[in-house]
Design a protein around this motif. Structure first.
Motif, PDB file in Angstrom:
ATOM      1  N   THR A   1      42.794  46.455  33.682  1.00  0.00           N
ATOM      2  CA  THR A   1      43.542  45.906  32.675  1.00  0.00           C
ATOM      3  C   THR A   1      44.253  46.694  31.665  1.00  0.00           C
ATOM      4  O   THR A   1      45.619  46.765  31.535  1.00  0.00           O
TER       5      THR A   1
ATOM      6  N   SER B   1      47.152  46.440  40.912  1.00  0.00           N
ATOM      7  CA  SER B   1      45.948  46.319  40.345  1.00  0.00           C
ATOM      8  C   SER B   1      44.821  46.096  41.339  1.00  0.00           C
ATOM      9  O   SER B   1      43.654  46.441  41.353  1.00  0.00           O
TER      10      SER B   1
ATOM     11  N   ALA C   1      42.207  41.477  36.838  1.00  0.00           N
ATOM     12  CA  ALA C   1      42.334  42.195  35.972  1.00  0.00           C
ATOM     13  C   ALA C   1      43.797  42.385  35.789  1.00  0.00           C
ATOM     14  O   ALA C   1      44.386  42.707  34.613  1.00  0.00           O
ATOM     15  N   GLY C   2      44.785  42.332  36.769  1.00  0.00           N
ATOM     16  CA  GLY C   2      46.072  42.648  36.580  1.00  0.00           C
ATOM     17  C   GLY C   2      46.942  41.546  36.258  1.00  0.00           C
ATOM     18  O   GLY C   2      48.248  41.578  36.111  1.00  0.00           O
TER      19      GLY C   2
ATOM     20  N   TYR D   1      47.177  39.524  33.346  1.00  0.00           N
ATOM     21  CA  TYR D   1      47.878  39.552  32.248  1.00  0.00           C
ATOM     22  C   TYR D   1      49.083  40.819  32.258  1.00  0.00           C
ATOM     23  O   TYR D   1      50.136  40.362  31.888  1.00  0.00           O
TER      24      TYR D   1
END
Length: 400
Positions: free
Chosen positions: A295, A330, A381-382, A384
């Motif tokens: 992130t 990601s 994780a990617g 946001y």
């Protein structure tokens, strides 16, 4: 890239370019995922492997051990010992029996166990009367000396064998100087020190003496009633269990409770479950750290590539295209981290198993499922950073 569509080939090229153009950053980003997935695979593999070893060892004990307890008669006033004097020879005459012998714990609340007479001894030690055949059934591994034998038993000799813990607490580490242990001032010559046993681990905390000596000095075991440990050949446990009580006392078989170690598998499953839960929590923490790392790195990449994002938007890329691009990058980071982590986890399980002479056990679902787990971690994780990148306005981006 046209104004309304994002081709799959272009998306793959962009994700690969983002991964290859920044190899050091990509490697550092994947470390958390590699550790998490590697720990995940290694934990599942080692738990299965260790469980297999525990199961094998417990199964060996369960398949070769029968326990006979003296529960006495139905009359509470009847405290006579139920085992006949020739109990060991009667059971050893049964087909499939290797060793059979009596043992009991001598009440030692008021007895002092010392290595020097007249000095307070260590606490937490016990005195166990056990005949040579029962002691042999525990498969003792000697640190030094020997165990007493039928000669000592027949003569009620005052000899003793020390468990490793008892020996350390008494300060007796060698027997070449003919040491003695004193029980209420009565000396017992130490003939051996047991380092480990396959059965009855409590014996390591005990001073072991022959049963005939215990009877001569402390009387019949009417308070702590005796038990019999029977070691049998594989496959004979159930048959011997059915025959023991009748062989000992045909007139009163109800004075005995005969059992096998049927709960070994339950104990194995409990141990394996506790270990698995503990290490899976650690694996989950590692995966969480990996997700945070992806992130942060993806968010930094978004900030660095704002002009690029603005240019793409100006040339016709929609917000969805930008979000999918960063989500793909990601996800690829997580997938590659999962592949590397699962490889490391497999290697760790195999190497540790080889070093311990174990048989490596790896569930196919844990190995095949590890890379997708890494990809899912990267995907979430990617989310946001991708959402933030999709909201960047082209005009503001080009001004930077």
């Amino acid at each position: 890239m046209d104004r309304s569509r994002l081709k799959l080939a272009d998306l793959a090229n962009e994700a690969l370019a983002g991964f290859v153009q920044r190899p050091v950053r990509s490697a550092l980003t994947m470390i958390g995922t590699i550790l998490g997935v590697g720990t995940f695979v290694a934990v599942l593999g080692l738990t299965s492997t260790a469980s297999g070893q525990i199961d094998r060892r417990f199964s060996e004990l369960a398949a070769t051990q029968v326990t006979v307890e003296d529960i006495g008669g139905s009359n509470d006033a009847d405290n006579a010992v139920s085992f006949p004097p020739d109990a060991s020879s009667k059971i050893e005459a049964l087909n499939g029996v290797r060793h059979a012998g009596l043992w009991w714990t001598i009440p030692s609340d008021k007895l002092k166990i010392t290595a020097i007479p007249g000095v307070d001894g260590p606490a937490g030690l016990s005195i166990t009367a056990i005949d040579p055949s029962a002691l042999a059934a525990t498969h003792p591994r000697l640190r030094s000396g020997r165990i007493y034998d039928a000669f000592h038993e027949s003569r009620a000799e005052r000899v003793a064998v020390l468990g490793s813990v008892a020996a350390e607490r008494l300060g007796i580490t060698r027997i070449d100087s003919f040491p003695a242990v004193f029980i209420d001032g009565t000396p017992y010559t130490v003939v051996g020190i047991v380092d480990d046993v396959a059965r009855m681990n409590d014996l390591l905390f005990s001073v072991l003496i022959p049963t005939s000596t215990a009877r001569a000095v402390y009387g019949e075991p009417t308070i702590n009633r005796p038990n019999m440990l029977v070691e049998v050949q594989v496959g004979a446990a159930n048959l011997v269990r059915q025959q023991c009580a009748l062989a000992l006392r045909p007139d009163s078989p109800g004075r005995f409770r005969v059992s096998t170690t049927a709960d070994a598998r339950v104990l194995q499953q409990t141990i394996a479950g506790d270990l698995g839960e503990l290490f899976l929590v650690l694996a989950g923490i590692s995966l969480l750290i990996g997700a945070v790392g992806i992130t942060n790195t993806t968010l930094v990449a978004v900030m660095e590539r704002i002009p690029e994002i603005g240019l793409r938007r100006t040339l016709g890329a929609r917000p969805l295209h930008i979000a999918v691009q960063f989500l793909t990058e990601s996800t690829v980071l997580g997938l590659v981290g999962g592949l590397i982590g699962s490889s490391i986890g497999i290697a760790a399980v195999v190497l540790i198993s080889i070093s311990r002479d174990w048989t490596a056990i790896l569930a196919s679902w844990s190995v095949l499922g590890a890379p997708p787990v890494g990809a899912i971690v990267g995907l979430f994780a990617g989310l946001y950073p991708a959402l933030r990148a999709s909201r960047i306005e082209p005009v503001e981006a080009l001004r930077r």
